[in-house]
Design a protein around this motif. Structure first.
Motif, PDB file in Angstrom:
ATOM      1  N   TYR A  44       0.824  -1.209   0.000  1.00  0.00           N
ATOM      2  CA  TYR A  44       0.000   0.000   0.000  1.00  0.00           C
ATOM      3  C   TYR A  44       0.864   1.267   0.000  1.00  0.00           C
ATOM      4  O   TYR A  44       0.578   2.219  -0.718  1.00  0.00           O
ATOM      5  N   VAL A  45       1.916   1.270   0.803  1.00  0.00           N
ATOM      6  CA  VAL A  45       2.767   2.460   0.889  1.00  0.00           C
ATOM      7  C   VAL A  45       3.613   2.608  -0.374  1.00  0.00           C
ATOM      8  O   VAL A  45       3.755   3.704  -0.913  1.00  0.00           O
ATOM      9  N   GLY A  46       4.169   1.522  -0.851  1.00  0.00           N
ATOM     10  CA  GLY A  46       5.002   1.584  -2.049  1.00  0.00           C
ATOM     11  C   GLY A  46       4.247   2.019  -3.287  1.00  0.00           C
ATOM     12  O   GLY A  46       4.815   2.668  -4.180  1.00  0.00           O
ATOM     13  N   SER A  47       2.970   1.698  -3.355  1.00  0.00           N
ATOM     14  CA  SER A  47       2.153   2.080  -4.513  1.00  0.00           C
ATOM     15  C   SER A  47       1.693   3.531  -4.440  1.00  0.00           C
ATOM     16  O   SER A  47       1.185   4.078  -5.423  1.00  0.00           O
ATOM     17  N   GLY A  48       1.853   4.154  -3.262  1.00  0.00           N
ATOM     18  CA  GLY A  48       1.392   5.527  -3.089  1.00  0.00           C
ATOM     19  C   GLY A  48      -0.035   5.629  -2.602  1.00  0.00           C
ATOM     20  O   GLY A  48      -0.550   6.736  -2.404  1.00  0.00           O
ATOM     21  N   ALA A  49      -0.698   4.487  -2.387  1.00  0.00           N
ATOM     22  CA  ALA A  49      -2.072   4.526  -1.881  1.00  0.00           C
ATOM     23  C   ALA A  49      -2.114   5.100  -0.468  1.00  0.00           C
ATOM     24  O   ALA A  49      -3.071   5.786  -0.092  1.00  0.00           O
ATOM     25  N   LEU A  50      -1.055   4.814   0.330  1.00  0.00           N
ATOM     26  CA  LEU A  50      -0.896   5.398   1.652  1.00  0.00           C
ATOM     27  C   LEU A  50       0.481   6.048   1.727  1.00  0.00           C
ATOM     28  O   LEU A  50       1.377   5.715   0.945  1.00  0.00           O
ATOM     29  N   ASP A  51       0.646   6.969   2.661  1.00  0.00           N
ATOM     30  CA  ASP A  51       1.860   7.797   2.682  1.00  0.00           C
ATOM     31  C   ASP A  51       3.015   7.152   3.440  1.00  0.00           C
ATOM     32  O   ASP A  51       4.155   7.153   2.956  1.00  0.00           O
ATOM     33  N   VAL A  52       2.745   6.655   4.625  1.00  0.00           N
ATOM     34  CA  VAL A  52       3.781   6.031   5.460  1.00  0.00           C
ATOM     35  C   VAL A  52       3.158   4.838   6.173  1.00  0.00           C
ATOM     36  O   VAL A  52       1.927   4.686   6.195  1.00  0.00           O
ATOM     37  N   GLY A  53       3.999   4.009   6.788  1.00  0.00           N
ATOM     38  CA  GLY A  53       3.465   2.864   7.499  1.00  0.00           C
ATOM     39  C   GLY A  53       4.494   2.269   8.434  1.00  0.00           C
ATOM     40  O   GLY A  53       5.692   2.543   8.322  1.00  0.00           O
ATOM     41  N   ILE A  54       4.016   1.466   9.370  1.00  0.00           N
ATOM     42  CA  ILE A  54       4.883   0.729  10.275  1.00  0.00           C
ATOM     43  C   ILE A  54       4.773  -0.750   9.935  1.00  0.00           C
ATOM     44  O   ILE A  54       3.674  -1.308   9.910  1.00  0.00           O
ATOM     45  N   THR A  55       5.905  -1.367   9.655  1.00  0.00           N
ATOM     46  CA  THR A  55       5.925  -2.790   9.328  1.00  0.00           C
ATOM     47  C   THR A  55       7.280  -3.341   9.718  1.00  0.00           C
ATOM     48  O   THR A  55       8.104  -2.639  10.310  1.00  0.00           O
TER      49      THR A  55
END
Length: 280
Positions: free
Chosen positions: A56-67
């Motif tokens: 999701y983050v890599g595609s630009g659908a979301l801005d940042v994430g914790i993983t």
């Protein structure tokens, strides 16, 4: 509004939620909630499967994430990048094979490798020019050799007990040392810097404490050698001109040893205080 992906379950979820709360954000109260808006801080939280967050983050659908760093690298999403290590959920990935059969990574050439992280393992072996047959499995890979579907496994190793019980031993260098990380997408998004500063403040608060003590003024140099702080201790005069008050940040781990050493040179009234948050 900054869109943040957060693990919805698993080993990452609870600590990630705690860090965000300590950083001043309002998250979900019901574990069934998958989307929460925090209008005061101008962020949206999306609660997702940890394995999907890098996508999701890599595609630009979301801005940042914790993983996890392992999940980020396993996803092999070109647009997703690590921007900060978060200091929890540490793990090490290793190869393992039946005892006495394989001792070097090069011995994997042409073998069948069972793993839950095929992207991660494939990238590691590609860098070394080692061709294998990957057998993707969803957990419990240590049974793969006994059941005849693989010659070796690649998995998370903590104590190694589970592998030994399956008749396996680790070999070769670690594939990866992983931990929870903050990741961002291909573009810089307003609000990311604020989130990063807040999370760094939480990390400092978890790793350091404040130490206050009184000390004869002529012993300051000895005390500073024991507890130098991140930058420099704060030294204030006391009513007695021969004494000073000192305040310094010290690593939480081992702080009792620091207190003992300060007391031994003459410091008194030594107090340790927790740090709830910080901006350095």
């Amino acid at each position: 509004m900054l869109r943040i992906a957060v693990p919805n379950k698993g080993s990452l979820a609870e600590t990630a939620a705690e860090m965000l709360s300590e950083a001043g954000y309002t998250g979900r109260r019901d574990s069934k909630d998958l989307h929460i808006i925090d209008p005061q801080n101008e962020v949206e939280f999306f609660y997702l499967r940890p394995k999907d967050i890098a996508t999701y983050v890599g595609s630009g659908a979301l801005d940042v994430g914790i993983t996890g760093r392992d999940l980020l690298l396993d996803a092999r999403m070109p647009g997703a990048r690590e921007i900060e290590a978060l200091g929890f959920a540490g793990s090490t990935f290793r190869f393992a094979a039946p005892t006495g059969t394989l001792t070097e990574v090069e011995h994997l050439e042409g073998k069948r490798i069972a793993t839950s992280y095929p992207g991660l393992v494939d990238a590691f072996l590609d860098e070394r020019g080692i061709a294998v047959d990957l057998v993707p499995l969803d957990g419990a890979v240590e049974s793969a050799v006994r059941l005849g579907v693989a010659d070796a496994v690649a998995d998370v190793v903590e104590t190694g007990t589970t592998l030994r019980q399956a008749g396996l031993e680790v070999f070769g260098p670690p594939i990866l040392r992983s931990e929870a990380v903050l990741i961002a997408g291909p573009s810089d998004v307003p609000g990311t810097d604020t989130l990063l500063r807040r999370l760094r403040g939480v990390l400092v608060a978890r790793q350091y404490v404040l130490v206050d003590y009184d000390l004869p003024a002529d012993l300051v140099d000895q005390a500073v050698a024991i507890a130098p702080g991140i930058e420099s201790p704060t030294i204030s005069p006391l009513r007695d001109p021969g004494w000073v008050a000192v305040r310094v940040m010290a690593p939480r781990k081992g702080v009792n040893n620091v207190m003992d050493a300060l007391y031994a040179i003459g410091a008194r009234a030594i107090l340790v205080t927790a740090i709830h948050n910080a901006r350095l």
